[in-house]
Design a protein around this motif. Structure first.
Motif, mmCIF file in Angstrom:
data_model
loop_
_atom_site.group_PDB
_atom_site.id
_atom_site.type_symbol
_atom_site.label_atom_id
_atom_site.label_comp_id
_atom_site.label_asym_id
_atom_site.label_seq_id
_atom_site.Cartn_x
_atom_site.Cartn_y
_atom_site.Cartn_z
ATOM 1 N N PHE A 112 5.722 -22.963 -35.236
ATOM 2 C CA PHE A 112 6.646 -21.855 -34.976
ATOM 3 C C PHE A 112 5.967 -20.728 -34.201
ATOM 4 O O PHE A 112 6.531 -19.662 -34.006
ATOM 5 N N ASP A 113 4.736 -20.982 -33.746
ATOM 6 C CA ASP A 113 4.007 -20.009 -32.934
ATOM 7 C C ASP A 113 2.926 -20.768 -32.174
ATOM 8 O O ASP A 113 2.154 -21.511 -32.775
ATOM 9 N N ALA A 119 4.145 -10.774 -30.391
ATOM 10 C CA ALA A 119 4.892 -10.164 -29.291
ATOM 11 C C ALA A 119 5.430 -11.208 -28.316
ATOM 12 O O ALA A 119 6.297 -10.916 -27.496
ATOM 13 N N THR A 120 4.903 -12.425 -28.398
ATOM 14 C CA THR A 120 5.354 -13.497 -27.507
ATOM 15 C C THR A 120 6.382 -14.348 -28.233
ATOM 16 O O THR A 120 6.057 -14.992 -29.235
ATOM 17 N N PRO A 121 7.618 -14.367 -27.781
ATOM 18 C CA PRO A 121 8.651 -15.125 -28.500
ATOM 19 C C PRO A 121 8.423 -16.631 -28.425
ATOM 20 O O PRO A 121 7.938 -17.150 -27.417
ATOM 21 N N PHE A 122 8.743 -17.288 -29.510
ATOM 22 C CA PHE A 122 8.702 -18.750 -29.545
ATOM 23 C C PHE A 122 10.146 -19.209 -29.404
ATOM 24 O O PHE A 122 10.921 -19.205 -30.360
ATOM 25 N N THR A 126 9.546 -22.597 -24.873
ATOM 26 C CA THR A 126 8.191 -22.671 -25.417
ATOM 27 C C THR A 126 8.026 -23.916 -26.280
ATOM 28 O O THR A 126 7.045 -24.657 -26.159
ATOM 29 N N ALA A 127 9.003 -24.146 -27.161
ATOM 30 C CA ALA A 127 8.952 -25.320 -28.033
ATOM 31 C C ALA A 127 8.980 -26.604 -27.210
ATOM 32 O O ALA A 127 8.245 -27.561 -27.498
ATOM 33 N N ALA A 128 9.816 -26.622 -26.165
ATOM 34 C CA ALA A 128 9.900 -27.806 -25.304
ATOM 35 C C ALA A 128 8.563 -28.079 -24.627
ATOM 36 O O ALA A 128 8.142 -29.238 -24.490
ATOM 37 N N ASN A 129 7.876 -27.019 -24.216
ATOM 38 C CA ASN A 129 6.575 -27.184 -23.559
ATOM 39 C C ASN A 129 5.517 -27.710 -24.531
ATOM 40 O O ASN A 129 4.666 -28.527 -24.162
ATOM 41 N N VAL A 130 5.566 -27.227 -25.769
ATOM 42 C CA VAL A 130 4.627 -27.706 -26.786
ATOM 43 C C VAL A 130 4.797 -29.212 -26.979
ATOM 44 O O VAL A 130 3.819 -29.964 -27.064
ATOM 45 N N ILE A 131 6.051 -29.651 -27.026
ATOM 46 C CA ILE A 131 6.334 -31.079 -27.192
ATOM 47 C C ILE A 131 5.919 -31.857 -25.946
ATOM 48 O O ILE A 131 5.300 -32.928 -26.033
ATOM 49 N N ASN A 147 13.286 -20.491 -33.796
ATOM 50 C CA ASN A 147 13.289 -19.475 -32.752
ATOM 51 C C ASN A 147 12.844 -18.145 -33.360
ATOM 52 O O ASN A 147 13.492 -17.624 -34.274
ATOM 53 N N SER A 148 11.742 -17.599 -32.859
ATOM 54 C CA SER A 148 11.171 -16.398 -33.478
ATOM 55 C C SER A 148 12.010 -15.148 -33.227
ATOM 56 O O SER A 148 12.081 -14.261 -34.081
ATOM 57 N N ALA A 149 12.658 -15.058 -32.074
ATOM 58 C CA ALA A 149 13.453 -13.867 -31.765
ATOM 59 C C ALA A 149 14.756 -13.847 -32.559
ATOM 60 O O ALA A 149 15.157 -12.811 -33.097
#
Length: 223
Positions: A112-113, A119-122, A126-131, A147-149
């Motif tokens: 989740f981060d 300060a950087t939203p997940f 972002t999640a797609a890039n991690v995968i 989603n962090s925001a």
């Protein structure tokens, strides 16, 4: 010979009826489940697929008041996703470090981060890039992430889980739980929460016949 034929016919009918009873019992056990049907092209009404660069489309997003990992399920009508090459579902629930290079197209991402920076939203991208950093085989698929925001879990469709530029369609937002409770919920998702088919009318008729049979048996026992 006639008696043998009749015996076989009777046995066939018995097996068929037993199958109906099994289907009926299964339907009864799952009667409390709350399926979320996904049967629309994920990019319907969008120009995302013809627009250069990654596009994140939220026009199909459904807001769910909640989602019970014990009882509820996402039901995917694969006809709506077949144009993207999705013909079946293969489930994985893991942190990014546990994602293999191939073999899965439904991923619950426990991360989740990605940078330990509040300060950087997940977000979905972002999640797609991690995968994408973990997968090396092309193929469309789905993922759930926190989603962090928005502080909620979301279900997303990706045209290519292997690509950091793949277009994304947000399919669902689970409004509750939020915060740490939403994070805690991620490992609880199982393959049972992702169903790949919707019963055809003929199948529903069979289940109905099975339920009728169960009711008849109960009436006989009471009598």
């Amino acid at each position: 010979m006639k008696s043998v034929s009749l015996s076989r016919t009777s046995a066939t009918r018995t097996v068929a009826f037993a199958s109906l009873l099994v289907m009926a019992v299964a339907a009864h056990k799952n009667a409390s489940a709350d399926p979320v049907l996904l049967n629309t092209d994920p990019f319907a009404g969008s120009t995302a697929l013809t627009t250069p660069g990654r596009q994140i489309f939220a026009g199909q997003e459904r807001t769910l008041p909640g989602f019970s990992t014990q009882n509820d399920s996402f039901v995917f009508d694969l006809k709506a996703f077949s144009a993207y090459g999705v013909t079946s579902l293969s489930f994985l629930n893991a942190p990014s470090s546990g994602i293999p290079s191939s073999g899965f197209n439904v991923i619950v991402l426990q991360d989740f981060d990605n940078d330990n920076n509040p300060a950087t939203p997940f977000a979905a991208g972002t999640a797609a890039n991690v995968i994408a950093n973990r997968i090396d085989t092309d193929g469309a698929g789905f993922f759930i992430y926190k989603n962090s925001a928005l502080d909620v879990n979301r279900l997303v469709f990706s045209t290519n889980l292997n690509s950091a530029s793949a277009d994304l369609s947000i399919l669902a937002r689970i409004a509750s739980p939020t915060g740490q409770a939403a994070i805690d919920e991620l490992p609880r998702f199982t393959a049972d929460n992702f169903v790949a088919t919707v019963p055809e009318p003929s199948s529903l008729a069979l289940i109905g016949a099975g339920l009728t049979g169960v009711a008849a048996i109960r009436r006989r026992k009471k009598a």
